[in-house]
Design a protein around this motif. Structure first.
Motif, PDB file in Angstrom:
ATOM      1  N   GLU A  55      -0.783   7.030   7.200  1.00 10.85           N
ATOM      2  CA  GLU A  55      -1.804   7.828   6.530  1.00 10.85           C
ATOM      3  C   GLU A  55      -1.212   8.999   5.759  1.00 10.85           C
ATOM      4  N   THR A  94       0.829  -1.208   0.000  1.00 11.62           N
ATOM      5  CA  THR A  94       0.000   0.000   0.000  1.00 11.62           C
ATOM      6  C   THR A  94       0.855   1.246   0.000  1.00 11.62           C
ATOM      7  N   ASN A 151       2.506   1.596  -3.530  1.00  5.35           N
ATOM      8  CA  ASN A 151       1.547   2.009  -4.551  1.00  5.35           C
ATOM      9  C   ASN A 151       1.052   3.429  -4.333  1.00  5.35           C
ATOM     10  N   SER A 152       0.799   3.796  -3.058  1.00  3.40           N
ATOM     11  CA  SER A 152       0.297   5.132  -2.751  1.00  3.40           C
ATOM     12  C   SER A 152       1.337   6.199  -3.052  1.00  3.40           C
ATOM     13  N   SER A 174      10.166   3.600  -1.821  1.00  4.71           N
ATOM     14  CA  SER A 174       9.150   2.587  -2.128  1.00  4.71           C
ATOM     15  C   SER A 174       9.788   1.257  -2.510  1.00  4.71           C
ATOM     16  N   ASN A 201       0.936   9.141  -5.678  1.00  2.00           N
ATOM     17  CA  ASN A 201       0.892  10.505  -5.164  1.00  2.00           C
ATOM     18  C   ASN A 201       1.773  11.475  -5.931  1.00  2.00           C
ATOM     19  N   GLY A 233      -1.283   8.047   2.350  1.00  2.00           N
ATOM     20  CA  GLY A 233      -2.588   7.781   1.761  1.00  2.00           C
ATOM     21  C   GLY A 233      -2.884   6.289   1.773  1.00  2.00           C
ATOM     22  N   ASN A 234      -4.170   5.958   1.732  1.00  2.00           N
ATOM     23  CA  ASN A 234      -4.566   4.541   1.741  1.00  2.00           C
ATOM     24  C   ASN A 234      -5.487   4.196   0.573  1.00  2.00           C
ATOM     25  N   ASP A 235      -5.424   4.994  -0.487  1.00  5.48           N
ATOM     26  CA  ASP A 235      -6.269   4.736  -1.651  1.00  5.48           C
ATOM     27  C   ASP A 235      -5.909   3.416  -2.331  1.00  5.48           C
ATOM     28  N   GLN A 236      -4.669   2.985  -2.150  1.00  4.47           N
ATOM     29  CA  GLN A 236      -4.188   1.776  -2.827  1.00  4.47           C
ATOM     30  C   GLN A 236      -4.261   0.544  -1.929  1.00  4.47           C
ATOM     31  N   ASN A 281       3.796  12.833  -0.288  1.00  2.00           N
ATOM     32  CA  ASN A 281       2.912  12.439   0.794  1.00  2.00           C
ATOM     33  C   ASN A 281       1.924  13.556   1.113  1.00  2.00           C
TER      34      ASN A 281
END
Length: 691
Positions: free
Chosen positions: A650, A313, A316-317, A565, A321, A653-656, A491
């Protein structure tokens, strides 16, 4: 020579029944080589110097992780050897009965371990070398490397490292086997397969009480890491729910071990259907030793699921981003009026001349350094940031301050708020492609994208809290924060910017000037040259007396994000896969040993007329119980563990999250499910009637 032949014959005979052991060794060698050979693969790639440094850092981290991994694999191999030794108790007893000395038995085991080690190293390295070429393509894709110079690479250093590490592991196995043989007694060897654990039915009332208490404690641990997350700011506080979770997990399995058989017995239609009674009693016959090992496996599976989900996550986020949160090529910032408002800057290494000369904008500072940045850009905007000690979070929270301070005592409530003119923000929003806003002279609004701070600020905005700024009383235009940001990043770091009408601002409180824009080229090499020229200004003699603007660029953000990442992804995969293999292998080996011990029982089923289909079905269910039981609780743990991880991460982000959970599920199905199937088919082969 005779002992060598006997050892080879034993290996050949055991491969079919104990495929899991050999498969785990080979897989462990391959994975160890693949992750340690990543650095060698990138040698053939054309990457920038900064990317090369990131790769070197990643390899340093992976080398450290490899030491930890080697301990895990070492314990796994010794654990596996323990079960294999138990499987062959009767064989060793026969050897002793025929007059063979314990020294010769030890030599047989020595040769077997040596041959197994050589075979697993050769096969594992062969598979690892092939997989490492595929992994290098993944690395190249992550770092956007030029693959025109890519070639097949064999990492001799990684090969030597793998041989040394696994050689040491096998040496410990040889020592363990020799010690075990020296301590064994003939009577125990001959009768070992006949002994089984007595079924002890625990007090059901006690089991129910312990189960309820354990569930309550576990629920409290879940509550701490989710709802009360912000109270866990210190390490010792975080350890509390971890210990609660581990202890309650053990007692849940302990209490279930005493309840399952009793519950099943009370359901007579179920208990006496087919071979259910046989399967459940088989499960209960080793329950005392199963509780602890099941707890460990459950926790390892929990760590694996959370680790893989969180790392994927985050990766990917962060990649997603970059486009959203770094929409311009550069952003340069300089502090202004430090002599008027920031005496504390001296503690950060700013000398008196730099503080005295802090009255120039970014463009003016570049001109002082004899660098005309405008010749390298096609578009740019200049904006200012303001701050005053009369407007801090204490003031913006208003009547909600006390309740917020109680829930979030760690926040710095006396920090000055960042203030921007609405016209300046709209310039940036236009450049970034974000939404623009309008404000009346008696209105203000807050833009933010850091989720936790948005929730805190919304408490005040929903309450309509007014603020006093430069002699003006302002009311909120919106009852919640609007999504937006100023500083480029990978971020979500904007904790809140106050936007007000241009007529409200007092220029005496100017604290920062920003220059944001795009270069007049999209060529990566040309952009690198421009940024190298800017970085070289730090060597200018004027840097001693003037403050060189600090900056963040899309290229530097992208490279840093890619490196981080990549590290997170590979370390997460490395540990996650090893933990998953270890958990599944321990379960598989334990079940193979159980199948070996229970051959006589399955033979009795055949003698009373049970057909092969029912026997295989009973075996399947027995193995499924041992594999599914720790997985179910691990999945429940993981729901709250992932929620906890997402709160920590957070900022990324947690969209992924959903794609990451899907990928983790695929890993679980392939590896854990694969071990389950191998265990079943090997166990079926062990209990098969030999004609």
């Amino acid at each position: 020579m005779m002992l060598c032949k006997l050892s080879l014959k034993n290996i050949k005979k055991s491969i079919k029944d104990y495929a899991i052991y050999f498969f785990t060794l080979i897989l462990g060698v391959a994975i160890f080589y693949v992750f340690n050979a990543l650095g060698s693969q990138t040698v053939m790639m054309d990457v920038s110097s900064s990317t090369e440094e990131l790769i070197e850092l990643m390899m340093t981290m992976l080398s450290g992780v490899s030491v930890f991994v080697s301990f895990i694999l070492g314990f796994l191999i010794i654990y596996a050897s323990r079960f294999l030794m138990k499987r062959r108790n009767k064989e060793f007893g026969v050897y002793l009965t025929l007059g063979m000395s314990k020294r010769k038995i030890s030599l047989i085991l020595f040769f077997e371990t040596l041959f197994i080690g050589i075979i697993s190293l050769v096969v594992g390295l062969g598979i690892g070398i092939i997989l490492s070429q595929l992994m290098s393509l993944v690395v190249a894709n992550m770092f956007e490397a030029d693959l025109t110079k890519f070639a097949f690479v064999f990492s001799s250093s990684s090969c030597i490292k793998t041989i040394i590490y696994f050689g040491i592991m096998y040496l410990f196995v040889m020592i363990f086997n020799t010690y075990s043989v020296s301590k064994c007694k003939l009577i125990d060897l001959l009768n070992g397969a006949k002994t089984s654990e007595k079924i002890k039915l625990k007090n059901p009332i006690l089991c129910i009480i312990i189960f309820i208490i354990s569930c309550l404690v576990l629920g409290k641990a879940y509550h701490l890491v989710t709802v009360e997350f912000l109270t866990l700011q210190e390490a010792e506080n975080i350890l509390v729910p971890i210990v609660m979770g581990c202890v309650s997990t053990f007692f849940i399995f302990w209490s279930l071990s005493g309840l399952l058989l009793r519950i099943a017995r009370s359901m007579k239609n179920f208990y006496y259907k087919g071979l259910n009674s046989f399967t459940l009693r088989q499960f209960s016959s080793k329950i005392n030793t199963t509780v602890f090992s099941t707890t460990i496996i459950c926790l390892m599976l929990f760590i694996t699921i959370c680790l893989l989900s969180a790392c994927l996550t985050m990766k990917n986020s962060m990649n997603a981003n970059i486009k959203e949160l770094a929409p311009a090529d550069f952003m340069f910032t300089t502090n202004m009026n430090m002599d008027k408002y920031y005496d504390s800057f001296r503690t950060y290494g700013y000398n008196d001349n730099k503080i005295k000369n802090s009255h120039y904008t970014v463009l003016e500072m570049f001109n002082i350094f004899n660098y005309d940045i405008t010749r390298d850009v096609k578009e740019y905007v200049e904006i200012n940031t303001y701050a005053t000690p009369d407007l801090t979070m204490n003031h913006t929270l208003g009547s909600k301050l006390d309740s917020v301070r109680t829930s979030f005592p760690f926040l710095q409530y006396d920090t000055k708020e960042s203030i921007i003119k609405i016209s300046d923000y709209n310039k940036v929003a236009r450049l970034y492609g974000n939404e623009e806003y309008s404000l009346k002279d008696d209105e203000y609004m807050i833009v933010a994208d850091f989720k936790s701070m948005v929730e805190i600020r919304n408490m005040a905005l929903e309450n309509g809290e007014t603020i006093n700024l430069f002699g003006h009383t302002l009311k909120p235009k919106y009852n919640s924060c609007q999504d937006g940001f100023l500083e480029m990043s990978s971020n979500h770091i904007n904790t809140g910017i106050i936007l007000v009408s241009d007529n409200v601002i007092n220029e005496d409180y100017l604290v920062q000037n920003h220059l944001i824009g795009n270069y007049n080229t999209s060529d990566k090499n040309e952009i690198e040259e421009i940024e190298n020229n800017i970085n070289a200004l730090a060597k200018n003699p004027k840097a001693n007396d003037y403050l060189l603007p600090s900056g963040s660029t899309r290229l530097s953000i992208k490279e840093a994000t890619t490196g981080l990442s990549a590290m997170v992804t590979f370390i997460g995969l490395y540990l996650g896969v090893i933990f998953l293999i270890s958990s599944a292998a321990v379960l598989g080996l334990k079940e193979l040993s159980e199948s070996s011990d229970n051959k006589q029982r399955f033979r009795m089923l055949r003698k009373i007329g049970t057909d092969e289909k029912m026997i295989n079905k009973a075996l399947f269910r027995q193995i499924a119980i041992f594999f599914i039981l720790p997985l179910i609780l691990a999945l429940i743990h993981s729901v709250f563990g992932i929620m906890f991880a997402m709160k920590i991460l957070e900022v990324f982000g947690n969209d992924q999250l959903l794609p990451s959970i899907i990928m983790t599920t695929i890993f679980m199905v392939i590896i854990y499910g694969g071990y389950f199937l191998i265990t079943y088919y090997c166990s079926k082969n062990i209990i098969k009637e030999r004609y």
